[in-house]
Design an enzyme around this catalytic site. Structure first.
Site, PDB file in Angstrom:
ATOM      1  N   CYS A 238      -7.931  -7.413   2.240  1.00  0.00           N
ATOM      2  CA  CYS A 238      -7.442  -6.166   3.091  1.00  0.00           C
ATOM      3  C   CYS A 238      -7.422  -6.804   4.416  1.00  0.00           C
ATOM      4  O   CYS A 238      -8.470  -7.241   5.088  1.00  0.00           O
ATOM      5  CB  CYS A 238      -8.474  -5.177   2.933  1.00  0.00           C
ATOM      6  SG  CYS A 238      -8.235  -3.695   3.830  1.00  0.00           S
TER       7      CYS A 238
ATOM      8  N   GLY B  94       3.053  -8.645  -5.513  1.00  0.00           N
ATOM      9  CA  GLY B  94       3.867  -8.734  -4.163  1.00  0.00           C
ATOM     10  C   GLY B  94       5.418  -8.335  -4.445  1.00  0.00           C
ATOM     11  O   GLY B  94       6.028  -9.053  -5.262  1.00  0.00           O
TER      12      GLY B  94
ATOM     13  N   GLY C 224       1.967  -2.972  -7.041  1.00  0.00           N
ATOM     14  CA  GLY C 224       1.283  -1.823  -5.852  1.00  0.00           C
ATOM     15  C   GLY C 224       2.011  -0.825  -5.839  1.00  0.00           C
ATOM     16  O   GLY C 224       2.344   0.238  -6.638  1.00  0.00           O
TER      17      GLY C 224
HETATM   18  C1  FMN Z   1      -1.449   1.992   0.443  1.00  0.00           C
HETATM   19  C2  FMN Z   1      -2.057   0.541  -0.057  1.00  0.00           C
HETATM   20  C3  FMN Z   1      -3.445   0.468  -0.242  1.00  0.00           C
HETATM   21  C4  FMN Z   1      -3.864  -0.732  -0.979  1.00  0.00           C
HETATM   22  N1  FMN Z   1      -5.118  -0.931  -1.266  1.00  0.00           N
HETATM   23  C5  FMN Z   1      -5.452  -1.971  -1.677  1.00  0.00           C
HETATM   24  C6  FMN Z   1      -6.897  -2.124  -2.109  1.00  0.00           C
HETATM   25  O1  FMN Z   1      -7.656  -1.342  -2.081  1.00  0.00           O
HETATM   26  N2  FMN Z   1      -7.254  -3.283  -2.719  1.00  0.00           N
HETATM   27  C7  FMN Z   1      -6.502  -4.190  -2.772  1.00  0.00           C
HETATM   28  O2  FMN Z   1      -6.964  -5.185  -3.518  1.00  0.00           O
HETATM   29  N3  FMN Z   1      -5.002  -4.107  -2.668  1.00  0.00           N
HETATM   30  C8  FMN Z   1      -4.693  -3.044  -1.877  1.00  0.00           C
HETATM   31  N4  FMN Z   1      -3.458  -2.850  -1.614  1.00  0.00           N
HETATM   32  C9  FMN Z   1      -2.348  -4.113  -1.777  1.00  0.00           C
HETATM   33  C10 FMN Z   1      -1.715  -3.916  -3.128  1.00  0.00           C
HETATM   34  O3  FMN Z   1      -2.687  -4.064  -3.970  1.00  0.00           O
HETATM   35  C11 FMN Z   1      -0.629  -5.313  -3.110  1.00  0.00           C
HETATM   36  O4  FMN Z   1      -1.380  -6.393  -3.420  1.00  0.00           O
HETATM   37  C12 FMN Z   1       0.451  -5.200  -2.117  1.00  0.00           C
HETATM   38  O5  FMN Z   1       0.670  -3.967  -1.756  1.00  0.00           O
HETATM   39  C13 FMN Z   1       1.376  -6.192  -2.663  1.00  0.00           C
HETATM   40  O6  FMN Z   1       2.247  -5.714  -3.772  1.00  0.00           O
HETATM   41  P1  FMN Z   1       3.271  -4.814  -3.942  1.00  0.00           P
HETATM   42  O7  FMN Z   1       4.357  -5.247  -3.254  1.00  0.00           O
HETATM   43  O8  FMN Z   1       3.434  -4.549  -5.608  1.00  0.00           O
HETATM   44  O9  FMN Z   1       2.718  -3.508  -3.366  1.00  0.00           O
HETATM   45  C14 FMN Z   1      -2.927  -1.559  -1.042  1.00  0.00           C
HETATM   46  C15 FMN Z   1      -1.449  -1.536  -0.730  1.00  0.00           C
HETATM   47  C16 FMN Z   1      -1.040  -0.534  -0.255  1.00  0.00           C
HETATM   48  C17 FMN Z   1       0.413  -0.330   0.134  1.00  0.00           C
END
Ligand code: FMN
Length: 317
Positions: free
Chosen positions: A85, A186, A208
């Protein structure tokens, strides 16, 4: 995902299939140890979500170990540590991605936790703190040595936040280097991208934002992997998902509902999801505005029904 993947949302996604593991929103180790109601609420889950991983954040090895014991006591299958984070509120407390700046300390957190619990301890990290310090390969090896059962890597640095692209070459390198399973994260917005990323040699892909836009993306990816045409999601399906989400949220208890009505809490939840769910939809921005201006649950349900389930016929010319 913090603020998004509550138990109701996770259940709905899981019911559509293709989802091997769900992870809670990140939960404060401090809050768990102090028994703060709202923190405990973030860690709540139901049996149908199993296997369930509860993600905790914090930087103090003893507190993280104590929090891991609480998580184990809650019956979770896995306890995951947030090392990714980038939000200053979290990172400034030596937690989240700032753990990546002190790899030896991060490893000591994992080590304290693995000694304290018998469930698997896993870590979720980024590529590194910034471009000069892309140390995920070093840190991942150190947490493996400290007893982590798996690692997940979001291939962006903390400095990147959500700009640019995730570095899947780095993710693939890690998957190659480590003995424990590596999960990549990602930029999977389409089911085909999930299937493609699986070829990077990872054990799995964490999706995500793609799930917030399309809760069927995992089942569609599973269709592709099994050689089937990905299932078609109709407007009606999309509308029903939101209505069911409202119904499930209405059955939840919420500590936040102490400072606002339960209805208002549900409306806020729908607004948060709406900002993602409407992306890429035809007339999505109109729906987003309508969801944001709905002032009662009745109005919210009517807005959703009118948009997805009872679209107006096109005018006859
Ligand atoms: C609104 C939001 C909240 C997130 N909260 C967390 C979290 O609590 N813990 C975590 O490990 N990653 C968190 N992430 C990161 C996602 O798990 C992920 O690694 C990141 O968004 C990239 O993947 P994606 O392109 O599939 O979204 C969050 C992402 C977003 C957009």
């Amino acid at each position: 995902m913090a603020g998004m993947t509550d138990t109701a949302f996770r259940r709905l996604v899981k019911r559509h299939g293709g989802c091997g593991l769900v992870v809670t929103e990140m939960v404060s180790s401090e809050g768990l140890v102090r028994g703060i109601d709202r923190t405990l609420e973030y860690a709540e889950y139901t049996e149908e979500e199993r296997p369930i991983s509860i993600q905790i954040f914090g930087g103090d090895p003893e507190k993280m170990a104590a929090a891991a014991q609480i998580v184990e006591g809650m019956g979770a299958d896995i306890v995951d540590v947030n090392m990714g984070c980038p939000v200053p509120k979290i990172a400034k407390h030596n937690a989240g991605c700032s753990l990546m700046r002190e790899p030896a300390h991060a490893a000591s957190v994992i080590s304290a936790m693995t000694k304290a619990v018998s469930i698997p301890v896993t870590a979720k990290m980024r590529a590194g703190w910034n471009d000069d310090d892309r140390n995920a390969p070093t840190l991942a090896r150190m947490v493996e040595d400290a007893g982590a059962a798996a690692v997940a890597v979001h291939g962006r640095t903390a400095a990147q936040s959500y700009t640019g692209f995730a570095d899947w070459v780095l993710v693939a390198r890690l998957a190659d280097d480590l003995t424990i399973p590596v999960f990549g994260s990602g930029d999977c917005i389409e089911p085909e991208q999930i299937v493609d990323r699986m070829r990077a040699g990872v054990e799995g892909v964490l999706v995500g934002r793609g799930v917030l836009r399309n809760p069927w993306i995992l089942s569609q990816a599973a269709d592709l992997i099994d050689g089937r045409t990905p299932r078609v999601v109709t407007q009606e399906d999309r509308g029903r998902f939101l209505l069911e989400y409202i119904d499930l949220l209405m059955q939840e208890r919420s500590d936040e509902a102490r400072v606002m009505t339960h209805d208002k809490w549900v409306i806020n939840k729908l607004r948060a999801l709406g900002s993602w769910y409407t992306k890429g939809l035809e007339n999505g921005s109109h729906l987003r505005t309508a969801i944001n201006s709905a002032s009662s649950l009745l109005e919210l349900r009517e807005t959703i029904t009118a948009f997805f389930l009872a679209p107006q016929p096109a005018p006859v010319r």
